[in-house]
Design an enzyme around this catalytic site. Structure first.
Site, PDB file in Angstrom:
ATOM      1  N   ARG A   1      -5.603   0.610   2.192  1.00 45.11           N
ATOM      2  CA  ARG A   1      -5.179  -0.658   1.197  1.00 45.11           C
ATOM      3  C   ARG A   1      -6.370  -2.108   1.654  1.00 45.11           C
ATOM      4  O   ARG A   1      -7.079  -1.512   2.590  1.00 45.11           O
ATOM      5  CB  ARG A   1      -3.833  -1.027   2.448  1.00 45.11           C
ATOM      6  CG  ARG A   1      -3.028  -1.047   1.234  1.00 45.11           C
ATOM      7  CD  ARG A   1      -2.272  -1.748   0.583  1.00 45.11           C
ATOM      8  NE  ARG A   1      -0.790  -0.389   0.324  1.00 45.11           N
ATOM      9  CZ  ARG A   1      -0.760   0.601   0.071  1.00 45.11           C
ATOM     10  NH1 ARG A   1      -1.815   1.027  -0.695  1.00 45.11           N
ATOM     11  NH2 ARG A   1       0.651   1.005  -0.384  1.00 45.11           N
TER      12      ARG A   1
ATOM     13  N   GLU B   1      -7.077  -7.785  -4.783  1.00 49.31           N
ATOM     14  CA  GLU B   1      -6.578  -6.624  -5.915  1.00 49.31           C
ATOM     15  C   GLU B   1      -5.536  -7.279  -6.945  1.00 49.31           C
ATOM     16  O   GLU B   1      -5.539  -7.230  -8.645  1.00 49.31           O
ATOM     17  CB  GLU B   1      -6.954  -5.221  -5.451  1.00 49.31           C
ATOM     18  CG  GLU B   1      -5.310  -4.821  -5.163  1.00 49.31           C
ATOM     19  CD  GLU B   1      -5.245  -3.150  -5.032  1.00 49.31           C
ATOM     20  OE1 GLU B   1      -6.188  -2.661  -4.148  1.00 49.31           O
ATOM     21  OE2 GLU B   1      -4.035  -2.652  -5.071  1.00 49.31           O
TER      22      GLU B   1
ATOM     23  N   HIS C   1      -7.624   1.210  -7.790  1.00 48.19           N
ATOM     24  CA  HIS C   1      -6.334   2.387  -7.616  1.00 48.19           C
ATOM     25  C   HIS C   1      -5.728   2.908  -8.289  1.00 48.19           C
ATOM     26  O   HIS C   1      -4.340   3.063  -7.942  1.00 48.19           O
ATOM     27  CB  HIS C   1      -5.264   1.027  -6.562  1.00 48.19           C
ATOM     28  CG  HIS C   1      -4.328   1.132  -6.320  1.00 48.19           C
ATOM     29  ND1 HIS C   1      -3.873   0.166  -4.531  1.00 48.19           N
ATOM     30  CD2 HIS C   1      -3.708   2.192  -5.119  1.00 48.19           C
ATOM     31  CE1 HIS C   1      -3.124   0.553  -3.976  1.00 48.19           C
ATOM     32  NE2 HIS C   1      -3.227   1.753  -4.327  1.00 48.19           N
TER      33      HIS C   1
ATOM     34  N   PHE D   1      -3.581   7.904  -6.289  1.00 49.97           N
ATOM     35  CA  PHE D   1      -2.171   8.258  -6.446  1.00 49.97           C
ATOM     36  C   PHE D   1      -2.412   9.203  -7.784  1.00 49.97           C
ATOM     37  O   PHE D   1      -1.515   9.458  -7.900  1.00 49.97           O
ATOM     38  CB  PHE D   1      -1.452   7.223  -5.960  1.00 49.97           C
ATOM     39  CG  PHE D   1      -1.354   6.372  -7.560  1.00 49.97           C
ATOM     40  CD1 PHE D   1      -1.890   5.226  -7.606  1.00 49.97           C
ATOM     41  CD2 PHE D   1      -0.203   6.238  -8.503  1.00 49.97           C
ATOM     42  CE1 PHE D   1      -1.944   4.567  -8.499  1.00 49.97           C
ATOM     43  CE2 PHE D   1       0.201   5.685  -9.283  1.00 49.97           C
ATOM     44  CZ  PHE D   1      -0.578   4.891  -9.463  1.00 49.97           C
TER      45      PHE D   1
HETATM   46  P1  NAI Z   1       0.783   8.173   6.796  1.00 50.36           P
HETATM   47  O1  NAI Z   1       2.447   7.366   7.196  1.00 50.36           O
HETATM   48  O2  NAI Z   1       1.205   9.810   6.837  1.00 50.36           O
HETATM   49  O3  NAI Z   1      -0.405   8.160   7.735  1.00 50.36           O
HETATM   50  C1  NAI Z   1      -0.889   6.915   8.419  1.00 50.36           C
HETATM   51  C2  NAI Z   1      -1.746   7.388   9.435  1.00 50.36           C
HETATM   52  O4  NAI Z   1      -2.352   6.358   9.908  1.00 50.36           O
HETATM   53  C3  NAI Z   1      -0.779   7.727  10.934  1.00 50.36           C
HETATM   54  O5  NAI Z   1      -0.924   8.952  11.932  1.00 50.36           O
HETATM   55  C4  NAI Z   1      -0.637   6.281  11.679  1.00 50.36           C
HETATM   56  O6  NAI Z   1      -0.306   7.081  13.514  1.00 50.36           O
HETATM   57  C5  NAI Z   1      -1.859   6.291  11.618  1.00 50.36           C
HETATM   58  N1  NAI Z   1      -2.261   4.888  11.408  1.00 50.36           N
HETATM   59  C6  NAI Z   1      -1.693   3.141  11.994  1.00 50.36           C
HETATM   60  N2  NAI Z   1      -1.640   2.377  12.460  1.00 50.36           N
HETATM   61  C7  NAI Z   1      -3.093   3.200  12.800  1.00 50.36           C
HETATM   62  C8  NAI Z   1      -4.775   2.061  13.271  1.00 50.36           C
HETATM   63  N3  NAI Z   1      -4.669   0.677  13.300  1.00 50.36           N
HETATM   64  N4  NAI Z   1      -5.468   2.746  12.997  1.00 50.36           N
HETATM   65  C9  NAI Z   1      -5.595   3.845  13.117  1.00 50.36           C
HETATM   66  N5  NAI Z   1      -4.599   5.197  11.984  1.00 50.36           N
HETATM   67  C10 NAI Z   1      -3.333   4.545  12.239  1.00 50.36           C
HETATM   68  O7  NAI Z   1       0.059   7.643   5.612  1.00 50.36           O
HETATM   69  P2  NAI Z   1       0.099   8.491   4.566  1.00 50.36           P
HETATM   70  O8  NAI Z   1       0.601   9.077   3.520  1.00 50.36           O
HETATM   71  O9  NAI Z   1      -1.442   9.038   5.051  1.00 50.36           O
HETATM   72  O10 NAI Z   1      -1.198   7.758   3.728  1.00 50.36           O
HETATM   73  C11 NAI Z   1      -1.820   6.602   4.244  1.00 50.36           C
HETATM   74  C12 NAI Z   1      -2.274   5.421   3.726  1.00 50.36           C
HETATM   75  O11 NAI Z   1      -3.083   5.462   2.310  1.00 50.36           O
HETATM   76  C13 NAI Z   1      -1.206   4.611   2.916  1.00 50.36           C
HETATM   77  O12 NAI Z   1      -0.541   3.295   3.966  1.00 50.36           O
HETATM   78  C14 NAI Z   1      -0.831   3.704   1.907  1.00 50.36           C
HETATM   79  O13 NAI Z   1      -1.529   2.820   2.325  1.00 50.36           O
HETATM   80  C15 NAI Z   1      -2.329   4.663   1.144  1.00 50.36           C
HETATM   81  N6  NAI Z   1      -2.099   5.198   0.066  1.00 50.36           N
HETATM   82  C16 NAI Z   1      -3.179   4.401  -1.395  1.00 50.36           C
HETATM   83  C17 NAI Z   1      -2.991   5.057  -2.327  1.00 50.36           C
HETATM   84  C18 NAI Z   1      -3.543   5.239  -3.026  1.00 50.36           C
HETATM   85  O14 NAI Z   1      -3.513   5.088  -4.653  1.00 50.36           O
HETATM   86  N7  NAI Z   1      -5.084   4.530  -3.418  1.00 50.36           N
HETATM   87  C19 NAI Z   1      -1.655   6.060  -2.741  1.00 50.36           C
HETATM   88  C20 NAI Z   1      -0.519   6.768  -1.028  1.00 50.36           C
HETATM   89  C21 NAI Z   1      -1.318   5.722   0.013  1.00 50.36           C
END
Ligand code: NAI
Length: 328
Positions: A232, A261, A293, A296
């Site tokens: 993000r 964005e 972006h 995905f």
């Molecule tokens: P997830 O929920 O499976 O994993 C997120 C991890 O970050 C968790 O292990 C959590 O403990 C950790 N976390 C939480 N706060 C934190 C902090 N302050 N510092 C370090 N780690 C922390 O999420 P997932 O599926 O891995 O996605 C991650 C991010 O990717 C999403 O939140 C979303 O913003 C982004 N995303 C981007 C996409 C794109 O098209 N560029 C598509 C899908 C997701």
């Protein structure tokens, strides 16, 4: 259910229509915002994407218009005020994981491009310039990579980077036991940043993670390190990375997301003057790669998003357990 679907492009309509389980869909190209709330009158649900706003004021108007359900076509929910939604009795359902491989592979593509400068090679060769000057990269093998966040996407990154022979460390307030027993070393944010040739962000945007990469934390980075953000935009304080890039601190930057964005990404603005001076400055750097972006954006992920969105809607209609509901 009658569902108003916002922020749609041709590909959204194609996949949502293909996997629709008998709901009435009304597509709107524009993002949900203050000036188009009347479009939701008489709808049971709205289907939103990453740049649609659902703050307290908008949620109240949605509730007045009869909307009881928000179907997010994404995993992140930083654009929704969960407390207000709960007070208003609006359920929020999301697509928690849709091909984490898609995002991880895009992050790898950014790392590989910035490192080996294949984008420059492509342009040079088309102009008959076969020089290698300025194209030198480094071996990913043995390079040190810091994973910030080891959830669904971070885990896939770990496996891919391990395949390259990288030395990987991670920062996550909730370390993954499986990865730890596989040899992944967790440390504080400061420690992992200090050691890394490449830092890649895979954590959600929360109050705690807002601007986690700022003037202070950028001082921990090794000179010349690469920073990748596919999570993000607001994880990064944009003005601070620009200062660091200008002074030769950060070596390169790959962004698939950007703090401001919402007025830019997913649109063709090639005939317009870009008013956002920060992105204009970022675009001007030779060592910055920006995509809009698209992490995905694979066939597999689009299918998963559509299928999960409709299974969420169906579960809500039939009163089943809402496995993908997000609560404050
Ligand atoms: P997830 O929920 O499976 O994993 C997120 C991890 O970050 C968790 O292990 C959590 O403990 C950790 N976390 C939480 N706060 C934190 C902090 N302050 N510092 C370090 N780690 C922390 O999420 P997932 O599926 O891995 O996605 C991650 C991010 O990717 C999403 O939140 C979303 O913003 C982004 N995303 C981007 C996409 C794109 O098209 N560029 C598509 C899908 C997701």
């Amino acid at each position: 259910m009658k569902i108003a679907v916002f922020s749609t492009c041709s590909y959204d309509e194609e996949f949502l229509e293909k996997y629709n389980t008998d709901h009435e869909l009304i597509f709107f190209k524009q993002a949900l915002d203050y000036d188009n709330l009347s479009l939701t009158k008489g709808c049971d649900a709205v289907c939103l994407f990453v740049n649609d706003q659902a703050n307290g004021q908008i949620l109240s108007a949605l509730a007045e218009n009869g909307v009881k359900l928000i179907l997010l076509r994404c995993a992140g929910f930083n654009n929704v005020d969960l407390e207000v939604a709960e007070e208003l009795g609006i359920s929020i359902l999301r697509v928690p994981a849709y091909s984490p491989e898609a995002v991880a592979e895009h992050a790898i593509a950014m790392i590989m491009t910035l490192n080996r400068k294949t984008h420059k090679a492509y342009n040079r060769i088309r102009e008959g310039n076969f020089s290698l000057e300025g194209l030198m990269g480094f071996n990913l093998h043995s390079s040190k990579v810091a994973l910030i966040g080891t959830g669904n996407i971070g885990k896939v990154m770990y496996r891919i980077l391990k395949g390259f022979g990288c030395q990987i460390s991670a920062y996550d307030p909730y370390p993954d036991l499986e990865l730890r027993s596989d040899g992944l070393k967790y440390a504080s944010l400061e420690e992992v940043l200090k050691d890394a040739d490449i830092v890649t962000l895979h954590c959600p945007l929360t109050e705690q993670s807002f601007h986690m990469i700022n003037g202070q934390t950028l001082r921990y980075f090794k000179k010349g390190a690469m920073l990748i953000n596919t999570s993000r935009g607001a994880l990064i304080q944009t003005s601070a990375v620009i200062t660091s890039l200008k002074s030769g601190g950060l070596g390169s930057l790959g962004l698939d997301v950007y703090e401001q964005e919402s007025g830019l990404f997913f649109r063709n603005l090639s005939e317009k003057v870009i008013q956002d001076d920060l992105i204009a400055r970022l675009i001007s750097f030779p060592n910055v790669l920006i995509s809009s972006h698209q992490g995905f954006f694979t066939r597999e992920a689009m299918r998963q998003i559509a299928e999960t969105t409709f299974s969420n809607a169906d579960a809500y209609v039939s009163g089943k357990i809402l496995v993908n509901e997000i609560k404050p």
